[in-house]
Design a protein around this motif. Structure first.
Motif, short mmCIF file in Angstrom:
data_model
loop_
_atom_site.label_atom_id
_atom_site.label_comp_id
_atom_site.label_asym_id
_atom_site.label_seq_id
_atom_site.Cartn_x
_atom_site.Cartn_y
_atom_site.Cartn_z
N ASP A 180 5.61 3.72 10.00
CA ASP A 180 5.38 5.15 10.23
C ASP A 180 6.47 5.98 9.52
OD1 ASP A 180 4.08 7.43 11.73
OD2 ASP A 180 6.10 7.56 12.55
N GLY A 181 7.71 5.52 9.61
CA GLY A 181 8.79 6.22 8.94
C GLY A 181 8.63 6.24 7.43
N LEU A 182 8.21 5.10 6.86
CA LEU A 182 8.01 5.05 5.41
C LEU A 182 6.88 5.97 4.97
CD1 LEU A 182 8.44 1.20 4.84
CD2 LEU A 182 9.95 3.01 3.99
N ARG A 183 5.83 6.04 5.77
CA ARG A 183 4.73 6.95 5.42
C ARG A 183 5.20 8.40 5.41
NH1 ARG A 183 2.03 3.52 9.41
NH2 ARG A 183 0.86 1.90 8.27
N ARG A 184 6.18 8.70 6.21
CA ARG A 184 6.69 10.08 6.28
C ARG A 184 7.61 10.43 5.12
NH1 ARG A 184 8.97 10.75 12.31
NH2 ARG A 184 9.52 12.80 11.45
N ILE A 185 8.33 9.43 4.60
CA ILE A 185 9.35 9.76 3.60
C ILE A 185 8.93 9.47 2.17
CG2 ILE A 185 11.17 9.31 5.30
CD1 ILE A 185 11.81 6.75 3.62
N GLY A 214 0.80 -1.22 0.00
CA GLY A 214 0.00 0.00 0.00
C GLY A 214 0.83 1.26 0.00
N LEU A 215 2.12 1.13 0.33
CA LEU A 215 3.04 2.27 0.30
C LEU A 215 3.84 2.32 -1.00
CD1 LEU A 215 4.33 2.06 3.99
CD2 LEU A 215 2.63 3.63 3.05
N GLY A 216 3.49 1.44 -1.94
CA GLY A 216 4.15 1.45 -3.24
C GLY A 216 5.33 0.52 -3.36
N LEU A 217 5.57 -0.32 -2.35
CA LEU A 217 6.70 -1.25 -2.40
C LEU A 217 6.23 -2.60 -2.95
CD1 LEU A 217 7.55 0.96 -0.27
CD2 LEU A 217 8.99 -0.82 0.74
N ALA A 233 15.93 6.29 0.15
CA ALA A 233 14.94 6.03 1.20
C ALA A 233 15.61 5.57 2.48
CB ALA A 233 13.93 4.99 0.72
N ALA A 234 16.65 4.73 2.34
CA ALA A 234 17.37 4.25 3.52
C ALA A 234 18.06 5.40 4.26
CB ALA A 234 18.39 3.19 3.12
N LEU A 237 15.39 7.18 6.20
CA LEU A 237 14.99 6.41 7.36
C LEU A 237 16.04 6.49 8.47
CD1 LEU A 237 13.46 3.23 5.68
CD2 LEU A 237 12.23 4.93 7.03
N GLU A 238 17.30 6.51 8.08
CA GLU A 238 18.35 6.62 9.10
C GLU A 238 18.22 7.90 9.90
OE1 GLU A 238 22.18 6.12 7.32
OE2 GLU A 238 21.90 3.96 6.98
N ARG A 239 17.79 8.97 9.26
CA ARG A 239 17.61 10.22 9.99
C ARG A 239 16.45 10.13 10.98
NH1 ARG A 239 19.49 12.44 4.94
NH2 ARG A 239 17.39 12.72 4.06
N LEU A 240 15.61 9.09 10.80
CA LEU A 240 14.54 8.82 11.76
C LEU A 240 14.93 7.72 12.74
CD1 LEU A 240 11.51 8.85 9.26
CD2 LEU A 240 12.30 10.72 10.73
#
Length: 366
Positions: A360-365, A297-300, A321-322, A325-328
């Protein structure tokens, strides 16, 4: 006084690309001055070791002033009883990587060839080149090994054929029928290596047990590890099953004291805790179910997996993307070092709390 510009070393060693592990949590926290980061990059068991293993480690650490049992006798004895294979056919290594390296050094020299799927576990490729052999990569079929194509690549110079089953980095599996056909046709001069690091995670009835081929007298080396479901990755304890003759050669070539006393004790204790294996398998299945439910659902796009991770194709660059995510405080693993395009990343099946944080992190980025 003249100074050499470069060390005089073998060209195949100089041209090697080093293995790139998943970034440690401590490194990310140090770089970003954060705390509470999570790692979903290295296919580790998020539950940690068995309480029996922790107790055994605490006891064994009292004796680390002494060298360990160089033959890992009692661990091999426990493995023999557990798997029903004679102790004379078992060797222990510093992780199964160690045994991959030993097998390559035993069998390969100039002009000798080794066949592997592409992609597959990159440490085999490194070990082949260090040993002086020629690596033959056979493209997989839709990220699955293609045993027929691998057989077609075998010739009179081939010494090793390597299967990562389930595969790392894809998580895909070679089913029993395909492997049966392979062993019916592979020439006798070839040793087949079955790397079964994720063996205990697989519940599919079509998954083959490499020990069945060994018991039938096939030329096979079956490699397993305590790093995955037994959660002893930091202790580096792997093991392998071989013919008696090959086991003797492995013992001659491997380094002395290649398994620590603490690691041997923890591994022996882990074998006694069947409940920990079941708990770990249940957490893994729940984690994969959540990822397969939410990530599309997130496009992956997800590759079918029989291991404790998923291979995900991102709608854009997984490398970028990685980084986001690291910044999160979330670490996943782009797999360009395995030869896959930059859209792919590997994500471990962590605990529900870890995976909810990832989502949650993937939804943000994205």
């Amino acid at each position: 006084m003249s100074i050499r510009a470069m060390e005089p070393v073998r060209p195949e060693v100089r041209s090697l690309e080093p293995y790139v592990p998943g970034k440690p949590v401590e490194e990310l926290e140090r770089e970003l001055h954060i705390s509470g980061a999570i790692k979903l990059a290295s296919n580790e068991n998020p539950l940690g070791p068995s309480p029996l293993a922790i107790e055994a480690m605490a006891e064994a650490i009292r004796g680390v002033n002494r060298y360990p049992d160089g033959s890992s006798y009692y661990l091999r004895e426990a493995l023999s009883e557990f798997w029903g294979i004679p102790i004379e056919q078992i060797a222990v290594g510093s992780g199964s990587n160690d045994l991959i390296d030993v097998l390559c050094r035993i069998h390969l020299g100039p002009g000798d060839e080794a066949v592997m799927s592409d992609p597959a576990f990159v440490m085999f490729a490194i070990a082949v080149r260090v040993a002086g052999g020629k690596l033959v990569r056979v493209p997989g079929r839709e990220l699955f090994h293609d045993p027929d194509a691998m057989l077609a690549a075998v010739n009179e110079r081939t010494r090793l054929v390597y299967f990562s089953n389930p595969d790392n980095p894809t998580g895909t599996m070679v089913p029993r029928r395909a492997l049966d056909r392979y062993f019916d046709r592979v020439p006798d001069h070839v040793l087949t290596i079955l790397d079964e690091a994720y063996f205990e995670y697989v519940t599919d009835p079509e998954y083959p047990n490499g020990l069945d081929y060994l018991r039938k007298g096939k030329r096979v080396a079956v490699l397993r590890t305590f790093s995955k479901i037994y959660a002893l990755a930091g202790l580096r304890v792997g093991y392998g099953f071989f013919s008696p003759e090959l086991t003797s050669l492995v013992h001659r070539v491997r380094l002395p004291f290649n398994a620590t006393s603490v690691g041997q004790a923890a591994a022996r204790a882990s074998l006694r805790d069947r409940a920990q294996v079941e708990r770990s398998r249940a957490v893994n299945e729940a984690g994969k179910k959540l990822l397969f439910s939410e990530l599309p659902g997130l496009g992956l796009t997800l590759t079918p997996t029989w291991a404790n991770f998923v291979l995900a194709r991102f709608p854009g660059s997984a490398v970028e993307a990685a980084r986001k995510l690291e910044r999160l405080g979330i670490i996943v693993r782009p797999v360009t070092s395995f030869g896959l395009p930059p859209e792919y990343a590997r994500i471990s099946a962590g605990t529900r709390a870890e995976l909810e944080r990832l989502l949650d992190g993937l939804r943000r980025i994205l």
